[in-house]
Design an enzyme around this catalytic site. Structure first.
Site, PDB file in Angstrom:
ATOM      1  N   GLY A   8       6.018  -3.356  -4.064  1.00 41.92           N
ATOM      2  CA  GLY A   8       5.204  -2.235  -3.621  1.00 41.92           C
ATOM      3  C   GLY A   8       5.920  -0.931  -3.889  1.00 41.92           C
ATOM      4  N   THR A  78       2.047  -4.181   7.680  1.00 40.57           N
ATOM      5  CA  THR A  78       1.514  -4.589   8.978  1.00 40.57           C
ATOM      6  C   THR A  78       0.335  -5.542   8.796  1.00 40.57           C
ATOM      7  OG1 THR A  78       0.121  -2.595   9.042  1.00 40.57           O
ATOM      8  CG2 THR A  78       2.274  -2.475  10.107  1.00 40.57           C
ATOM      9  N   ALA A 105       8.934  -6.067  10.614  1.00 43.99           N
ATOM     10  CA  ALA A 105       9.018  -4.978  11.581  1.00 43.99           C
ATOM     11  C   ALA A 105       7.662  -4.314  11.767  1.00 43.99           C
ATOM     12  CB  ALA A 105      10.035  -3.933  11.128  1.00 43.99           C
ATOM     13  N   HIS A 135      -2.652   8.135  13.380  1.00 42.68           N
ATOM     14  CA  HIS A 135      -2.144   8.051  12.017  1.00 42.68           C
ATOM     15  C   HIS A 135      -2.996   8.878  11.055  1.00 42.68           C
ATOM     16  CE1 HIS A 135       0.103   4.564  13.548  1.00 42.68           C
ATOM     17  NE2 HIS A 135       0.867   4.691  12.471  1.00 42.68           N
ATOM     18  N   HIS A 136      -2.467   9.035   9.858  1.00 43.22           N
ATOM     19  CA  HIS A 136      -3.206   9.662   8.760  1.00 43.22           C
ATOM     20  C   HIS A 136      -4.421   8.801   8.388  1.00 43.22           C
ATOM     21  CE1 HIS A 136      -1.583   6.604   6.007  1.00 43.22           C
ATOM     22  NE2 HIS A 136      -0.469   6.726   6.723  1.00 43.22           N
ATOM     23  N   LYS A 139      -4.469   5.200   6.261  1.00 41.90           N
ATOM     24  CA  LYS A 139      -3.994   3.911   6.779  1.00 41.90           C
ATOM     25  C   LYS A 139      -5.152   2.927   6.813  1.00 41.90           C
ATOM     26  CE  LYS A 139      -1.468   1.889  10.698  1.00 41.90           C
ATOM     27  NZ  LYS A 139      -0.523   1.173   9.805  1.00 41.90           N
ATOM     28  N   GLY A 145       0.018  -2.036  13.686  1.00 37.40           N
ATOM     29  CA  GLY A 145       0.847  -3.142  14.123  1.00 37.40           C
ATOM     30  C   GLY A 145       1.788  -2.737  15.234  1.00 37.40           C
ATOM     31  N   THR A 146       2.256  -1.497  15.189  1.00 35.94           N
ATOM     32  CA  THR A 146       3.139  -0.997  16.239  1.00 35.94           C
ATOM     33  C   THR A 146       2.432  -0.977  17.587  1.00 35.94           C
ATOM     34  OG1 THR A 146       4.300   0.382  14.636  1.00 35.94           O
ATOM     35  CG2 THR A 146       4.566   0.949  16.963  1.00 35.94           C
TER      36      THR A 146
END
Length: 250
Positions: A8, A78, A105, A135-136, A139, A145-146
């Site tokens: 990626g 994520t 993560a 978020h922007h 996404k 995921g956080t």
């Protein structure tokens, strides 16, 4: 020198990882691959750790292929579910190299990892809890995921403390109350000008606690990515590890 390959590499996050690896004194870039490139080019001979930052629709297949090729993987993409994590564990059990590692993560920003940790500490002491992630608009997944990981941690801490359900007398809901994750409402905002942000709200009668983490630039994730690559390359974390908190002294 840790030999790092990036999958990626031309993406928003992957390109930053390439720059971070090139700038790190103890790492060198082995391969930089993107969509359409052949993952079989990555081998244990040319790569110590793969950093995978792609999209949720392909990340599982990428990780399973890399495990089969005998390399360790750090994953920042994520969209992971319990079922997908179980598939990774099963693949690692049959991995060609003993002690192979996969690290996933939900977030690499130190501020976000600490916010998640602080939320778990606070959760048993408050009647109400909700999570807002911002978020922007580029996404592709929501909630993040956080935010899901944070809500799961809050739910687990509340359950261990013997708390009941979060109070909520809403009688009608057209979707404005957000997604419920382990009993915690999670709300997603997508807004031009934002990068990655999370607020955790706790409430008792007459008081409120707000925990907020802000990542204003993707560069904020790079120290965490490099930390994960170093830890995985050390060989001290075989199997599947989820969450940067496992690599911090918390």
């Amino acid at each position: 020198m840790i030999k790092v390959s990036v999958v990626g590499a031309q993406g928003r996050m992957g390109s930053h990882v390439v720059d971070a690896v090139n700038a790190a004194p103890d790492a060198e870039l082995a391969l930089a691959l993107d969509a359409g490139d052949d993952l079989t080019a990555i081998t244990p001979e040319n790569t110590d750790v793969v950093v995978e930052f792609t999209v949720p629709s392909v990340t599982l297949d990428n990780v399973l292929a890399l495990i089969a090729q005998g390399v360790d993987v750090v994953v920042g993409t994520t969209g992971w579910t319990d079922d997908k994590l179980d598939q990774v564990r099963a693949a690692l059990a049959d991995a060609p190299r003993e002690g192979q590692s996969v690290f996933i993560a939900p977030n690499f920003a130190i501020s976000a990892v600490l916010a998640d940790y602080f939320a778990r500490l606070a959760a048993p002491y408050f009647e109400s809890a909700e999570v807002i992630e911002l978020h922007h608009p580029d996404k592709v997944d929501a909630p993040s995921g956080t935010a899901i990981h944070t809500a799961q941690g809050i739910g687990e801490a509340r359950a261990k403390a013997g708390l009941g359900a979060v109070p909520d007398n809403t009688q009608t809901d057209g979707g404005s109350r957000g997604q419920v994750v382990d009993g915690v409402h999670v709300h997603a905002v997508r807004l031009r000008g934002l990068n990655a942000h999370e607020e955790v709200l706790f409430g008792n009668a007459g008081e409120q606690l707000v925990i907020r983490a802000d990542s204003f630039d993707r560069g904020s994730f790079m120290p965490g990515v490099l930390l994960a690559a170093r830890k995985v390359a050390s060989g001290e974390f075989p199997g599947l590890t989820v969450g940067l908190d496992h690599f911090l002294d918390l």
